[in-house]
Each structure stands twice: as C-alpha cells, then as structure tokens.
Scaffold this active site. Structure first.
Site, PDB file in Angstrom:
ATOM      1  CB  CYS A  52      -0.924  -0.022   1.223  1.00 39.10           C
ATOM      2  SG  CYS A  52      -1.616   1.569   1.683  1.00 39.10           S
ATOM      3  CB  CYS A  55       0.867   1.269   4.213  1.00 45.25           C
ATOM      4  SG  CYS A  55      -0.889   0.812   4.188  1.00 45.25           S
ATOM      5  CB  CYS A 198     -11.926   3.056  -1.437  1.00 41.07           C
ATOM      6  SG  CYS A 198     -11.072   3.889  -0.094  1.00 41.07           S
TER       7      CYS A 198
END
Length: 427
Positions: A52, A55, A198
């Site tokens: 990600c 992330c 999402c």
C-alpha cells in the site's frame, strides 16, 4: 511442507514495513489479544498492507512517533496480508486503517487526525491525559482560564456542522476535463483521487462535501474516480485510496496532503495553504446577480457598501476592503460570506435596505430567509465582529423583504482612482 510454511513467514516478515528493531510493535494473531485487548496499556494500532502506497508514506512518521512515545504509550502494527484474522473483526476496508484502543478495548475508535509524527504524538498524549483524569474522577483536560475561548470554539464548530454540505460543490474531474479545469486555473484546487469500493473513501465523502461547501469561493474541491480515469491515476502515481493532493496555480507538480480528514481540518488546511501562497482571503465585489447567488445562496452574506470611487480614492477603498478581509478571515469555514459593493451601483437594493448616505455601511443579508439587518455602528473590525456574532446568535432584529430587487450587472472596479475627463470646451 513445514519448511515452506517457515519460509513463507520469513518472506512475509521481510516484506513488512517495520524492522524487527522498530519501536512499532509487531502485532499478529498470536500476540494481539494478550498485548492489546487484555492489557491496561493504551494502544494505537495500524492495520496495513506492505504494498500500500499510503502505508509506505505513513511508515517513517509512524516510526518517529513510536520512538518518541517509547516506554510511555504503545504504537503497534498489523500486517493484514499475513494476519487478516486480527483485523477482520474491526471491518478493515482499506489501508492504512488506524484505530485507538483505550480503556474500552472491545470498542476501539478510528484515528482521523493528521498522518505526521507530531499529530500522532499529540493525539496519544491528549488521550492519555483524558484517561488519567477520568481515573482520578476529574474532568477531561484543559487549561484553567481557557473556558471562554473553548466555548467560542465549540460554538463555531457547531455552526460549521449546521451548514449544509452540498455534494454539488465538489467538481467531478476526469481525464478529459482535468487539464482545462484544474491545471489551467488560477485557483487553488484540493483534489481527491478515490475508488468507489474504497471504505475510507466512503467515510471521507460527507466531510469532503462539507469542506467543499465551507471553502466555496476561495478553494476549489474536486474528485477523480481513479478506477475510471487511469490516465490521471498513472500520471500522479495514485496507488492507494483516497489520495488527496493540492494543485497550486503555476506549480509543476501537486503537493501531497497527509493531514486530518474531518471537514473542519480540511477547510483549515486549505485556507492555510491559500495564506502560504499569498492569496489569502479573496474579497469579491458584487457586480452581478450571479456573483450574489453563487457566493451567498446558503450562507449569511455580509455586504460592505463602500463610497463610490467618485467620492473616494483607491487608497481609502483598499483600506476599507482590508478591514473587511481581516474580519472575513475569522469566519473562514463558517456559513458566512463577504462581498463589497460600490455605493450607487444598486440603487433599488440600497432603497430597500434603507441606505442613502453614511457610507461605508454594513448589511447582513439572508437570501434563503428573505431577511436583512443593518449594522448601526462604526466601520471598524471590532464592531463588525460583534455584529456578525450577534447575527449568528440570533440576537439582532431582522427585517423581512418580499422580493430582492433585480441585481443588474455593473463594471468591476479597475483598482484605480477616478480620473476626471477634461474636454477642449472646458479649457
């Protein structure tokens, strides 16, 4: 087969975002209940995926915060690609998801503050202080002597919440209109790249719409469905949702935004970005019905009627506009809009309000409620602030009108003094 399982675990650990020496504690299916749920410690837990992009961007800041709080408060991380069972009970729908585990471990709360180390540290310290005060049997933290500012802030926040959020104020951007709408614009744009599926994007949507309404007229808010507009997603390296970016007029590339995501913070950061660009609060002149309705349709409109340029000077007018701009800065993000008007441009409107002399004058106008109020005090910042505060508090008598006079279009001020034209006959 056992060796393959061990190899898989080793590879998974290597692919993680935090090293074995990290201050961020590795949480997994084997230790989560013992370390987090059954402990008295306060935890902030990140649920992430190594691939990600968001992330990866968060990791160094999360690491810094963990180092700063080491030995005091706990920051942990769960790799959802290897320990999905840990996050499944918390309905993790996107990465990173960060949750705060306080005293009630069975009901963690979402972390929605900024994504830099300072914001994370401040959040954890504030939460620890609240819990400590609660254990003492006292009230939640605050500094003595600050109750009045706190009440004013709470009142302003409530006013912000009461302002309706209109999704129409968020501009839908696509591969075909992005360049002409955003890149060719002189406005500051705040753009969300999202995916319809999402979870974080769905959660952001109402705050994004509310922020767009609150910043209307100063900062443009847009949204791009990155799953449908792959050209834009590729161009700007979108690899996680939602991704938020500032597009600054004339800049070669956008700036990433990693701050808080509730409406008040989004508006605050948008206006702060405007200030750093030297644009600040743009004070519009009322020159047409379109300007009036687009600016003031869903808000209290503060109209400053300034002396005609025939009876004034550019310096004096700019001083008056400066006072209005300073007052307006205190109401950014609230349901209050500001316009200045050249006296004499809209005679029927002035007649309806009861103006005819004594400029500059200030009027509060509500288009939605067909009411207005005239400020009967000096044109100074303090008096204007008091007037607006009373208007919002409902303590100023309002006059009802049946219909607003037609607002004709007039030429905007060119920024200069009026120059008398002298003919040959006058000579």
């Amino acid at each position: 087969m056992a060796n393959l399982h061990v190899l898989f675990l080793i590879l998974a650990a290597v692919s993680g975002l935090y090293s074995k020496d990290s201050a961020v504690i590795h949480l997994n299916a084997n230790n989560f209940d013992e370390l987090v749920l059954k402990s008295k410690d306060i935890w902030l837990v990140e649920f992430y995926a190594p691939w990600c992009g968001h992330c990866k961007n968060l990791a160094p800041e999360y690491e810094k915060a963990a180092q700063a709080l080491k030995g005091m408060l706990k920051l942990g991380a769960v790799d959802m690609t290897t320990d999905q069972s840990v996050g499944s009970k918390y309905n993790i729908q996107g990465f990173p998801t960060i949750k705060f585990f306080g005293e009630n471990k069975s009901s963690p709360t979402d972390y929605d503050s900024g994504r830099n180390s300072k914001d994370i540290v401040n959040f954890m310290i504030q939460k620890a202080q609240q819990i400590a005060n609660k254990r003492l049997g006292g009230k939640a933290e605050t500094n003595s002597g600050s109750e009045k500012p706190r009440q004013e802030q709470q009142k302003q926040q409530q006013q912000q919440q009461d302002e309706p959020a209109n999704d129409d104020d968020v501009v839908v951007l696509t591969d075909s209109n992005f360049d002409s709408t955003v890149l060719a614009s002189d406005d500051l744009w705040f753009v969300e790249f999202y995916a319809p599926w999402c979870g974080h994007c769905k959660k952001l949507a109402p705050d994004w719409a509310k922020a767009a309404s609150q910043a209307k007229g100063s900062v443009k808010f847009g949204k791009v469905d990155a799953t449908e507009n792959s050209g834009l997603a590729g161009k700007y390296g979108i690899n996680g949702y939602p991704t938020l970016k500032f597009f600054i007029p004339g800049a070669s590339k956008p700036e990433d935004y990693n701050g808080g995501r509730d409406a008040s913070i989004l508006v605050k950061e948008a206006f702060a970005k405007l200030d750093t660009l030297g644009k600040g609060q743009t004070m519009k002149q009322l020159v047409s019905e379109k300007v009036l309705t687009e600016t003031c349709q869903d808000a209290v409109c503060i109209l400053a009627f300034l002396p005609h340029i025939y009876d004034s000077s550019a310096n004096e007018r700019n001083r008056y506009i400066g006072v209005l701009s300073d007052v307006a800065k205190g109401y950014r993000g609230q349901p209050v809009r500001f316009l200045w008007v050249q006296a004499g441009d809209f005679y029927k409107l002035e007649t309806m309000i009861g103006l005819g002399f004594g400029f500059p004058s200030v009027v509060a106008l509500s288009l939605s409620k067909n009411r207005f109020a005239l400020m009967r005090s000096a044109y100074i910042a303090e008096e204007m602030q008091t007037f607006i505060r009373k208007i919002l508090g409902g303590s100023v008598p309002l006059t009802e009108y049946k219909e607003l006079p037609k607002i004709k279009s007039v030429e905007p001020w060119d920024g200069f003094d009026h120059v008398l034209e002298v003919s040959n006959e006058d000579l």
